[in-house]
Design a protein around this motif. Structure first.
Motif, short mmCIF file in Angstrom:
data_model
loop_
_atom_site.label_atom_id
_atom_site.label_comp_id
_atom_site.label_asym_id
_atom_site.label_seq_id
_atom_site.Cartn_x
_atom_site.Cartn_y
_atom_site.Cartn_z
N VAL A 263 -18.90 -36.69 -47.26
CA VAL A 263 -20.30 -36.14 -46.57
C VAL A 263 -21.22 -37.17 -47.68
CG1 VAL A 263 -21.79 -34.56 -46.43
CG2 VAL A 263 -19.52 -34.23 -45.29
N PHE A 264 -22.14 -37.76 -47.07
CA PHE A 264 -23.06 -38.37 -47.96
C PHE A 264 -24.53 -37.93 -47.45
CE2 PHE A 264 -26.45 -41.82 -48.71
CZ PHE A 264 -26.39 -41.78 -50.10
N GLY A 265 -25.08 -36.99 -48.29
CA GLY A 265 -26.49 -36.30 -48.17
C GLY A 265 -27.52 -36.59 -48.76
N MET A 266 -28.73 -37.13 -48.13
CA MET A 266 -29.84 -37.53 -48.58
C MET A 266 -31.13 -36.53 -48.34
SD MET A 266 -29.73 -41.17 -47.13
CE MET A 266 -28.57 -40.55 -45.76
N HIS B 152 -30.38 -30.67 -55.06
CA HIS B 152 -29.97 -31.59 -53.93
C HIS B 152 -28.42 -30.89 -53.27
CE1 HIS B 152 -32.21 -34.03 -56.44
NE2 HIS B 152 -32.89 -34.70 -55.36
N THR B 153 -27.83 -30.69 -54.11
CA THR B 153 -26.34 -30.18 -53.68
C THR B 153 -26.50 -29.01 -53.22
OG1 THR B 153 -26.06 -28.94 -55.98
CG2 THR B 153 -24.99 -31.30 -55.63
N GLU B 154 -27.49 -27.99 -53.62
CA GLU B 154 -27.58 -26.81 -52.95
C GLU B 154 -28.12 -26.92 -51.53
OE1 GLU B 154 -28.55 -27.10 -56.03
OE2 GLU B 154 -27.92 -25.63 -57.24
N VAL B 155 -29.01 -27.97 -51.35
CA VAL B 155 -29.54 -28.15 -49.95
C VAL B 155 -28.17 -28.78 -49.02
CG1 VAL B 155 -30.83 -29.99 -48.61
CG2 VAL B 155 -31.91 -28.75 -50.64
N ILE B 156 -27.43 -29.80 -49.54
CA ILE B 156 -26.50 -30.23 -48.73
C ILE B 156 -25.55 -29.16 -48.61
CG2 ILE B 156 -24.96 -32.20 -48.24
CD1 ILE B 156 -28.09 -32.83 -48.06
N SER C 199 -21.40 -36.60 -51.64
CA SER C 199 -22.66 -37.09 -52.67
C SER C 199 -23.83 -36.38 -52.25
CB SER C 199 -22.47 -38.70 -52.61
OG SER C 199 -21.52 -39.15 -53.41
N ALA C 200 -24.90 -36.10 -52.99
CA ALA C 200 -26.14 -35.46 -52.70
C ALA C 200 -27.07 -36.20 -53.32
CB ALA C 200 -26.18 -33.92 -52.65
N ILE C 201 -27.90 -36.84 -52.98
CA ILE C 201 -28.89 -37.55 -53.63
C ILE C 201 -30.17 -37.24 -53.13
CG2 ILE C 201 -27.54 -39.57 -54.28
CD1 ILE C 201 -29.27 -41.22 -52.30
N GLY C 202 -31.41 -37.59 -54.07
CA GLY C 202 -32.70 -37.38 -53.64
C GLY C 202 -33.32 -38.68 -53.50
N VAL C 203 -34.41 -38.71 -52.43
CA VAL C 203 -34.96 -40.02 -52.01
C VAL C 203 -36.36 -39.78 -51.69
CG1 VAL C 203 -32.80 -40.90 -50.99
CG2 VAL C 203 -34.49 -39.71 -49.46
N LYS D 253 -38.83 -40.80 -39.99
CA LYS D 253 -39.53 -39.72 -39.10
C LYS D 253 -39.93 -38.39 -39.83
CE LYS D 253 -37.16 -41.84 -35.33
NZ LYS D 253 -38.64 -42.73 -34.89
N GLY D 254 -39.97 -38.42 -41.10
CA GLY D 254 -40.30 -37.24 -41.81
C GLY D 254 -38.96 -36.32 -41.88
N PHE D 255 -37.78 -36.74 -41.91
CA PHE D 255 -36.69 -35.73 -41.95
C PHE D 255 -36.67 -35.40 -43.62
CE2 PHE D 255 -33.93 -39.06 -39.44
CZ PHE D 255 -34.42 -38.49 -38.31
N ALA D 256 -36.21 -33.99 -43.45
CA ALA D 256 -36.07 -33.22 -44.92
C ALA D 256 -34.74 -33.85 -45.50
CB ALA D 256 -36.07 -31.69 -44.59
N VAL D 257 -33.66 -34.01 -44.70
CA VAL D 257 -32.63 -34.30 -44.81
C VAL D 257 -31.97 -35.32 -43.89
CG1 VAL D 257 -31.87 -32.25 -46.06
CG2 VAL D 257 -31.42 -32.47 -43.90
N GLU D 258 -31.18 -36.37 -44.50
CA GLU D 258 -30.32 -37.09 -43.46
C GLU D 258 -28.70 -36.87 -44.21
OE1 GLU D 258 -29.93 -41.62 -41.76
OE2 GLU D 258 -31.77 -40.94 -42.81
#
Length: 152
Positions: free
Chosen positions: A93-96, A106-110, A130-134, A139-144
């Motif tokens: 899983v790759f979370g942004m 970031h990890t708590e979000v994902i 992986s969980a990263i900040g961007v 489109k204004g996503f909080a996460v992808e």
């Protein structure tokens, strides 16, 4: 216990899958691997400023967005494979996270997505991640979030 039974037990419903708006596929099957394109959850309507996780969006709210994205990814898996029970392992899983520069959770979000995968798929839902900040997301996503799944 089947994954669909777990969804019912958790009172969760898979959302409808929509065709991507662009020249790409929502998922690609290659051998016994399923590659899921990134999917996001918007946090705003209209053309106003994009809220950032760590400012206008709390960790708990962003975590709920990640869980919603996880439900959508499960719906894609269901569509691609015909059954969530064909999943042998969520591999990666790759979370942004669309966050402020000083945000560090970031990890708590994902976890919203990761916890959902484990709740529905059990050990088969445990994965590398992986969980990263961007600075921004479409489109204004909080996460992808995107994922790679092995299946039989």
């Amino acid at each position: 216990m089947t994954a669909n039974h777990r969804l019912r037990e958790l009172d969760l419903h898979l959302p409808a899958v929509v065709k991507p708006r662009g020249n790409f596929r929502a998922y690609v099957v290659a051998g016994s691997m399923l590659y899921l394109s990134g999917k996001g959850a918007p946090v705003r309507e209209g053309n106003g400023p994009v809220p950032k996780v760590g400012a206008e969006v709390t960790v708990a709210e962003a975590q709920a967005h990640a869980r919603d994205v996880g439900l959508y990814l499960l719906a894609l898996i269901q569509e691609a494979l015909g059954s969530l029970d064909r999943v042998t392992r969520v591999v990666k899983v790759f979370g942004m996270v669309n966050a402020t520069p000083d945000f560090t959770s970031h990890t708590e979000v994902i976890n919203g997505c990761s916890d959902l995968f484990v709740a529905v798929l059990g050990e088969r839902g445990e994965h590398a991640r992986s969980a990263i900040g961007v600075g921004s997301l479409p489109k204004g996503f909080a996460v992808e979030i995107e994922a790679v799944v092995e299946f039989a």
